[in-house]
Design a protein around this motif. Structure first.
Motif, PDB file in Angstrom:
ATOM      1  N   ALA A 148       1.028  -1.175  -0.041  1.00 42.94           N
ATOM      2  CA  ALA A 148       0.083   0.043   0.042  1.00 42.94           C
ATOM      3  C   ALA A 148       0.699   1.270  -0.096  1.00 42.94           C
ATOM      4  O   ALA A 148       1.950   1.204   0.496  1.00 42.94           O
ATOM      5  N   ASP A 149       0.248   2.327  -0.523  1.00 39.77           N
ATOM      6  CA  ASP A 149       1.143   3.587  -0.502  1.00 39.77           C
ATOM      7  C   ASP A 149       0.894   4.294   0.888  1.00 39.77           C
ATOM      8  O   ASP A 149       1.918   4.878   1.284  1.00 39.77           O
ATOM      9  N   THR A 150      -0.082   4.122   1.347  1.00 37.56           N
ATOM     10  CA  THR A 150      -0.286   4.563   2.855  1.00 37.56           C
ATOM     11  C   THR A 150      -1.470   3.370   3.427  1.00 37.56           C
ATOM     12  O   THR A 150      -2.225   2.992   2.853  1.00 37.56           O
ATOM     13  N   TRP A 151      -1.398   3.183   4.918  1.00 35.55           N
ATOM     14  CA  TRP A 151      -2.361   2.493   5.436  1.00 35.55           C
ATOM     15  C   TRP A 151      -2.479   3.241   6.977  1.00 35.55           C
ATOM     16  O   TRP A 151      -1.622   3.626   7.297  1.00 35.55           O
ATOM     17  N   GLY A 152      -3.473   2.654   7.673  1.00 37.74           N
ATOM     18  CA  GLY A 152      -3.657   3.075   8.991  1.00 37.74           C
ATOM     19  C   GLY A 152      -4.741   2.573   9.901  1.00 37.74           C
ATOM     20  O   GLY A 152      -5.653   1.678   9.125  1.00 37.74           O
ATOM     21  N   VAL A 153      -5.137   3.154  10.785  1.00 38.80           N
ATOM     22  CA  VAL A 153      -6.166   2.587  11.772  1.00 38.80           C
ATOM     23  C   VAL A 153      -6.972   3.991  12.019  1.00 38.80           C
ATOM     24  O   VAL A 153      -6.420   4.797  12.749  1.00 38.80           O
ATOM     25  N   ALA A 154      -8.282   3.655  12.170  1.00 40.28           N
ATOM     26  CA  ALA A 154      -9.254   4.735  12.687  1.00 40.28           C
ATOM     27  C   ALA A 154     -10.023   4.329  13.674  1.00 40.28           C
ATOM     28  O   ALA A 154     -10.698   3.151  13.379  1.00 40.28           O
ATOM     29  N   PRO A 155     -10.411   4.805  14.825  1.00 40.56           N
ATOM     30  CA  PRO A 155     -11.769   4.247  15.711  1.00 40.56           C
ATOM     31  C   PRO A 155     -12.917   4.754  14.836  1.00 40.56           C
ATOM     32  O   PRO A 155     -13.212   5.495  13.868  1.00 40.56           O
ATOM     33  N   ARG A 156     -13.920   3.666  15.028  1.00 38.87           N
ATOM     34  CA  ARG A 156     -15.281   3.873  14.400  1.00 38.87           C
ATOM     35  C   ARG A 156     -16.214   5.040  15.229  1.00 38.87           C
ATOM     36  O   ARG A 156     -15.719   5.302  16.522  1.00 38.87           O
ATOM     37  N   GLN A 157     -16.737   5.779  14.525  1.00 38.58           N
ATOM     38  CA  GLN A 157     -17.342   6.917  14.931  1.00 38.58           C
ATOM     39  C   GLN A 157     -18.677   6.709  15.946  1.00 38.58           C
ATOM     40  O   GLN A 157     -18.660   7.203  17.135  1.00 38.58           O
ATOM     41  N   SER A 158     -19.280   5.824  15.785  1.00 39.98           N
ATOM     42  CA  SER A 158     -20.697   5.740  16.319  1.00 39.98           C
ATOM     43  C   SER A 158     -20.873   4.479  17.310  1.00 39.98           C
ATOM     44  O   SER A 158     -21.671   4.261  18.072  1.00 39.98           O
ATOM     45  N   THR A 159     -20.010   3.569  17.081  1.00 37.60           N
ATOM     46  CA  THR A 159     -20.028   2.203  17.515  1.00 37.60           C
ATOM     47  C   THR A 159     -18.457   1.715  18.002  1.00 37.60           C
ATOM     48  O   THR A 159     -17.508   2.291  17.391  1.00 37.60           O
ATOM     49  N   PRO A 160     -18.496   1.009  18.929  1.00 39.63           N
ATOM     50  CA  PRO A 160     -16.919   0.251  19.322  1.00 39.63           C
ATOM     51  C   PRO A 160     -16.506  -0.375  18.112  1.00 39.63           C
ATOM     52  O   PRO A 160     -17.212  -0.774  17.425  1.00 39.63           O
ATOM     53  N   GLY A 161     -15.164  -0.336  18.065  1.00 39.95           N
ATOM     54  CA  GLY A 161     -14.600  -0.882  16.997  1.00 39.95           C
ATOM     55  C   GLY A 161     -13.573  -0.182  16.108  1.00 39.95           C
ATOM     56  O   GLY A 161     -13.276   0.958  16.762  1.00 39.95           O
ATOM     57  N   LYS A 162     -12.864  -0.482  15.208  1.00 35.10           N
ATOM     58  CA  LYS A 162     -11.914   0.106  14.594  1.00 35.10           C
ATOM     59  C   LYS A 162     -12.017  -0.241  12.945  1.00 35.10           C
ATOM     60  O   LYS A 162     -12.496  -1.230  12.739  1.00 35.10           O
ATOM     61  N   THR A 163     -11.444   0.635  12.176  1.00 39.83           N
ATOM     62  CA  THR A 163     -11.297   0.597  10.772  1.00 39.83           C
ATOM     63  C   THR A 163      -9.681   0.774  10.405  1.00 39.83           C
ATOM     64  O   THR A 163      -9.139   1.482  10.893  1.00 39.83           O
ATOM     65  N   VAL A 164      -9.289  -0.383   9.598  1.00 43.26           N
ATOM     66  CA  VAL A 164      -8.034  -0.653   9.347  1.00 43.26           C
ATOM     67  C   VAL A 164      -8.164  -0.344   7.673  1.00 43.26           C
ATOM     68  O   VAL A 164      -9.124  -1.062   6.945  1.00 43.26           O
ATOM     69  N   TRP A 165      -7.582   0.687   7.298  1.00 41.34           N
ATOM     70  CA  TRP A 165      -7.605   1.074   5.971  1.00 41.34           C
ATOM     71  C   TRP A 165      -6.151   1.184   5.320  1.00 41.34           C
ATOM     72  O   TRP A 165      -5.173   1.416   5.971  1.00 41.34           O
ATOM     73  N   ALA A 166      -6.330   0.955   3.806  1.00 37.87           N
ATOM     74  CA  ALA A 166      -5.002   1.091   3.327  1.00 37.87           C
ATOM     75  C   ALA A 166      -5.423   1.717   1.750  1.00 37.87           C
ATOM     76  O   ALA A 166      -6.725   1.557   1.227  1.00 37.87           O
ATOM     77  N   GLU A 167      -4.570   2.354   1.059  1.00 39.62           N
ATOM     78  CA  GLU A 167      -4.639   3.095  -0.270  1.00 39.62           C
ATOM     79  C   GLU A 167      -3.633   2.850  -1.226  1.00 39.62           C
ATOM     80  O   GLU A 167      -2.612   2.825  -0.577  1.00 39.62           O
ATOM     81  N   LEU A 168      -4.113   2.817  -2.151  1.00 37.84           N
ATOM     82  CA  LEU A 168      -2.956   2.394  -3.466  1.00 37.84           C
ATOM     83  C   LEU A 168      -3.301   3.444  -4.321  1.00 37.84           C
ATOM     84  O   LEU A 168      -4.381   3.691  -5.096  1.00 37.84           O
TER      85      LEU A 168
END
Length: 133
Positions: A104-124
């Motif tokens: 990936a060119d970049t990736w990261g982790v962000a908390p979910r906004q309205s519910t418990p959890g996380k989002t792991v994302w990647a961009e190409l």
């Protein structure tokens, strides 16, 4: 889309991404399709293995904006963050995020906004039309 938090769900998510990319003009054997599909496989496998909560699904979002493809995988375990460390050299696992980091060119982790959890994302980032690699 939502998938069961099981190996089958992860496999279906990976297949859906490959088919969607093909429909968007990134053929199955193209570098963009193969790379984003592999990234999706790693992120969904991690979500199923480390972010599994019984009865909760894994979320998947794939977007193409401008010159980039972005995949987001969401689970409900906010306390289980991805390990960016170096995997054990003799271990049998732990290299998935190393692959994501390289591909990936970049990736990261962000908390979910309205519910418990996380989002792991990647961009190409995609090459400009007519550009050669």
């Amino acid at each position: 889309m939502r998938f069961t938090s099981t190996p089958r769900g992860a496999r279906l998510a990976r297949r859906l991404v490959s088919h969607r990319l093909h429909a968007w003009g990134h053929p199955y054997a193209s570098p963009a399709n193969e790379t984003v599909t592999l990234i999706t496989a790693e992120l969904t496998a991690n979500a199923v293995r480390h972010g599994h909560v019984p009865g909760r699904d894994v979320g998947l979002r794939l977007t193409q904006t401008g010159g980039a493809l972005r995949v987001e995988v969401t689970d409900t375990r906010a306390e289980k963050l991805p390990n960016r460390g170096t995997p054990c050299p003799v271990g049998e696992s732990g290299r998935g995020l190393l692959l994501v980091d390289v591909l990936a060119d970049t990736w990261g982790v962000a908390p979910r906004q309205s519910t418990p959890g996380k989002t792991v994302w990647a961009e190409l980032r995609l090459p400009a039309p007519g550009a050669t690699a």
